[in-house]
Design a protein around this motif. Sequence first.
Motif, PDB file in Angstrom:
ATOM      1  N   TYR A   4      -6.450 -29.280 -66.997  1.00 36.23           N
ATOM      2  CA  TYR A   4      -6.966 -30.334 -66.120  1.00 36.23           C
ATOM      3  C   TYR A   4      -6.808 -29.940 -64.648  1.00 36.23           C
ATOM      4  CZ  TYR A   4      -7.113 -34.716 -63.524  1.00 36.23           C
ATOM      5  OH  TYR A   4      -7.399 -35.687 -62.597  1.00 36.23           O
ATOM      6  N   LEU A   5      -5.609 -29.448 -64.281  1.00 37.75           N
ATOM      7  CA  LEU A   5      -5.374 -29.050 -62.887  1.00 37.75           C
ATOM      8  C   LEU A   5      -6.274 -27.885 -62.482  1.00 37.75           C
ATOM      9  CD1 LEU A   5      -1.493 -29.401 -62.663  1.00 37.75           C
ATOM     10  CD2 LEU A   5      -3.211 -30.847 -61.548  1.00 37.75           C
ATOM     11  N   ALA A   6      -6.488 -26.942 -63.386  1.00 36.83           N
ATOM     12  CA  ALA A   6      -7.388 -25.820 -63.080  1.00 36.83           C
ATOM     13  C   ALA A   6      -8.790 -26.339 -62.802  1.00 36.83           C
ATOM     14  CB  ALA A   6      -7.405 -24.827 -64.238  1.00 36.83           C
ATOM     15  N   ASP A   7      -9.253 -27.282 -63.619  1.00 33.46           N
ATOM     16  CA  ASP A   7     -10.583 -27.873 -63.409  1.00 33.46           C
ATOM     17  C   ASP A   7     -10.653 -28.643 -62.088  1.00 33.46           C
ATOM     18  OD1 ASP A   7     -11.344 -26.809 -65.845  1.00 33.46           O
ATOM     19  OD2 ASP A   7     -11.158 -28.715 -66.935  1.00 33.46           O
ATOM     20  N   GLU A   8      -9.596 -29.388 -61.785  1.00 36.47           N
ATOM     21  CA  GLU A   8      -9.543 -30.147 -60.531  1.00 36.47           C
ATOM     22  C   GLU A   8      -9.597 -29.213 -59.323  1.00 36.47           C
ATOM     23  OE1 GLU A   8      -9.117 -33.788 -59.755  1.00 36.47           O
ATOM     24  OE2 GLU A   8     -10.294 -33.442 -61.576  1.00 36.47           O
ATOM     25  N   GLU A   9      -8.805 -28.148 -59.369  1.00 40.56           N
ATOM     26  CA  GLU A   9      -8.785 -27.194 -58.254  1.00 40.56           C
ATOM     27  C   GLU A   9     -10.149 -26.524 -58.090  1.00 40.56           C
ATOM     28  OE1 GLU A   9      -6.401 -27.510 -56.335  1.00 40.56           O
ATOM     29  OE2 GLU A   9      -4.545 -27.806 -57.426  1.00 40.56           O
ATOM     30  N   THR A  10     -10.825 -26.269 -59.198  1.00 44.80           N
ATOM     31  CA  THR A  10     -12.167 -25.683 -59.147  1.00 44.80           C
ATOM     32  C   THR A  10     -13.129 -26.637 -58.445  1.00 44.80           C
ATOM     33  OG1 THR A  10     -11.741 -24.463 -61.188  1.00 44.80           O
ATOM     34  CG2 THR A  10     -14.046 -24.739 -60.551  1.00 44.80           C
ATOM     35  N   LYS A  11     -13.068 -27.908 -58.806  1.00 46.81           N
ATOM     36  CA  LYS A  11     -13.932 -28.921 -58.158  1.00 46.81           C
ATOM     37  C   LYS A  11     -13.624 -29.009 -56.665  1.00 46.81           C
ATOM     38  CE  LYS A  11     -13.974 -31.844 -62.221  1.00 46.81           C
ATOM     39  NZ  LYS A  11     -13.416 -33.086 -62.770  1.00 46.81           N
ATOM     40  N   HIS A  12     -12.332 -29.042 -56.336  1.00 48.83           N
ATOM     41  CA  HIS A  12     -11.944 -29.140 -54.922  1.00 48.83           C
ATOM     42  C   HIS A  12     -12.462 -27.945 -54.127  1.00 48.83           C
ATOM     43  CE1 HIS A  12      -8.181 -31.588 -56.307  1.00 48.83           C
ATOM     44  NE2 HIS A  12      -9.285 -32.268 -56.423  1.00 48.83           N
ATOM     45  N   LYS A  13     -12.324 -26.763 -54.700  1.00 47.91           N
ATOM     46  CA  LYS A  13     -12.785 -25.559 -54.006  1.00 47.91           C
ATOM     47  C   LYS A  13     -14.293 -25.610 -53.785  1.00 47.91           C
ATOM     48  CE  LYS A  13     -12.599 -20.555 -53.990  1.00 47.91           C
ATOM     49  NZ  LYS A  13     -13.927 -20.079 -54.271  1.00 47.91           N
ATOM     50  N   THR A  14     -15.026 -26.051 -54.788  1.00 54.37           N
ATOM     51  CA  THR A  14     -16.482 -26.166 -54.660  1.00 54.37           C
ATOM     52  C   THR A  14     -16.854 -27.145 -53.545  1.00 54.37           C
ATOM     53  OG1 THR A  14     -16.761 -25.622 -56.998  1.00 54.37           O
ATOM     54  CG2 THR A  14     -18.604 -26.739 -55.918  1.00 54.37           C
ATOM     55  N   GLU A  15     -16.171 -28.279 -53.500  1.00 51.04           N
ATOM     56  CA  GLU A  15     -16.434 -29.264 -52.449  1.00 51.04           C
ATOM     57  C   GLU A  15     -16.080 -28.705 -51.069  1.00 51.04           C
ATOM     58  OE1 GLU A  15     -18.101 -32.177 -52.712  1.00 51.04           O
ATOM     59  OE2 GLU A  15     -18.405 -31.489 -54.773  1.00 51.04           O
ATOM     60  N   LEU A  16     -14.966 -28.005 -50.985  1.00 56.68           N
ATOM     61  CA  LEU A  16     -14.572 -27.401 -49.712  1.00 56.68           C
ATOM     62  C   LEU A  16     -15.583 -26.356 -49.255  1.00 56.68           C
ATOM     63  CD1 LEU A  16     -10.740 -27.071 -50.291  1.00 56.68           C
ATOM     64  CD2 LEU A  16     -11.841 -28.439 -48.507  1.00 56.68           C
ATOM     65  N   GLU A  17     -16.116 -25.593 -50.197  1.00 59.07           N
ATOM     66  CA  GLU A  17     -17.130 -24.593 -49.852  1.00 59.07           C
ATOM     67  C   GLU A  17     -18.376 -25.261 -49.276  1.00 59.07           C
ATOM     68  OE1 GLU A  17     -17.409 -22.602 -53.619  1.00 59.07           O
ATOM     69  OE2 GLU A  17     -15.882 -21.123 -53.067  1.00 59.07           O
ATOM     70  N   LYS A  18     -18.754 -26.409 -49.824  1.00 58.66           N
ATOM     71  CA  LYS A  18     -19.910 -27.146 -49.289  1.00 58.66           C
ATOM     72  C   LYS A  18     -19.644 -27.603 -47.855  1.00 58.66           C
ATOM     73  CE  LYS A  18     -21.420 -28.930 -53.763  1.00 58.66           C
ATOM     74  NZ  LYS A  18     -21.451 -30.124 -54.630  1.00 58.66           N
ATOM     75  N   VAL A  19     -18.451 -28.156 -47.630  1.00 61.15           N
ATOM     76  CA  VAL A  19     -18.091 -28.612 -46.282  1.00 61.15           C
ATOM     77  C   VAL A  19     -18.025 -27.415 -45.341  1.00 61.15           C
ATOM     78  CG1 VAL A  19     -16.285 -29.707 -44.882  1.00 61.15           C
ATOM     79  CG2 VAL A  19     -16.867 -30.659 -47.123  1.00 61.15           C
ATOM     80  N   TYR A  20     -17.452 -26.323 -45.805  1.00 55.71           N
ATOM     81  CA  TYR A  20     -17.355 -25.111 -44.985  1.00 55.71           C
ATOM     82  C   TYR A  20     -18.749 -24.658 -44.554  1.00 55.71           C
ATOM     83  CZ  TYR A  20     -16.015 -20.411 -43.512  1.00 55.71           C
ATOM     84  OH  TYR A  20     -15.815 -19.271 -42.784  1.00 55.71           O
TER      85      TYR A  20
END
Length: 167
Positions: free
Chosen positions: A142-158
């Motif tokens: 679950y945490l691995a999936d959450e971190e993946t989602k967070h990274k994807t969202e951060l990449e969009k903001v970046y």
Amino acid sequence: MIEGAVSSYEKIKSKTSLREILEVACSFEASARDFYTDLIPKVGKNMRWLVEELAAEEQQHFDLLNGLASREDIAEQIKAEVRIPTTDTRFSDAVQLPDLGAKPDDQAVLQYAMGREQIAMEHYRSLAEGTEPGPIHDLFGYLADEETKHKTELEKVYYEVVHSGGV
């Protein structure tokens, strides 16, 4: 010793208890939460929402890990020895936080956050793959999936901040 043979010491050194892994993960999440919380008043208003969200997410992860570590119904599983993931050193080192200064630049904040999410994603995925089915395995997955989602969202903001001139 025979060439290529692994000594008993090396075998022991390559393993740790799930309790120790959970303790390091709690420290990792707590340090990130504290870092982002301290960063909130230092960032511009356009990034404040994101840093507040990151601090809240890290607190949720800390609570999940801490809750799992204190569950009596899996106390025996937590004592189990598991192979130390190859990501362990990078993950443990990430507890040390950078000093982004009094007025951190949006790009630096995002780069740090993306790097941290990447490390956590890889580490939790490795832990999920190295644990038996059950609550511990499920939490790491679950945490691995959450971190993946967070990274994807951060990449969009970046992308918006760096290539499009702001959020």
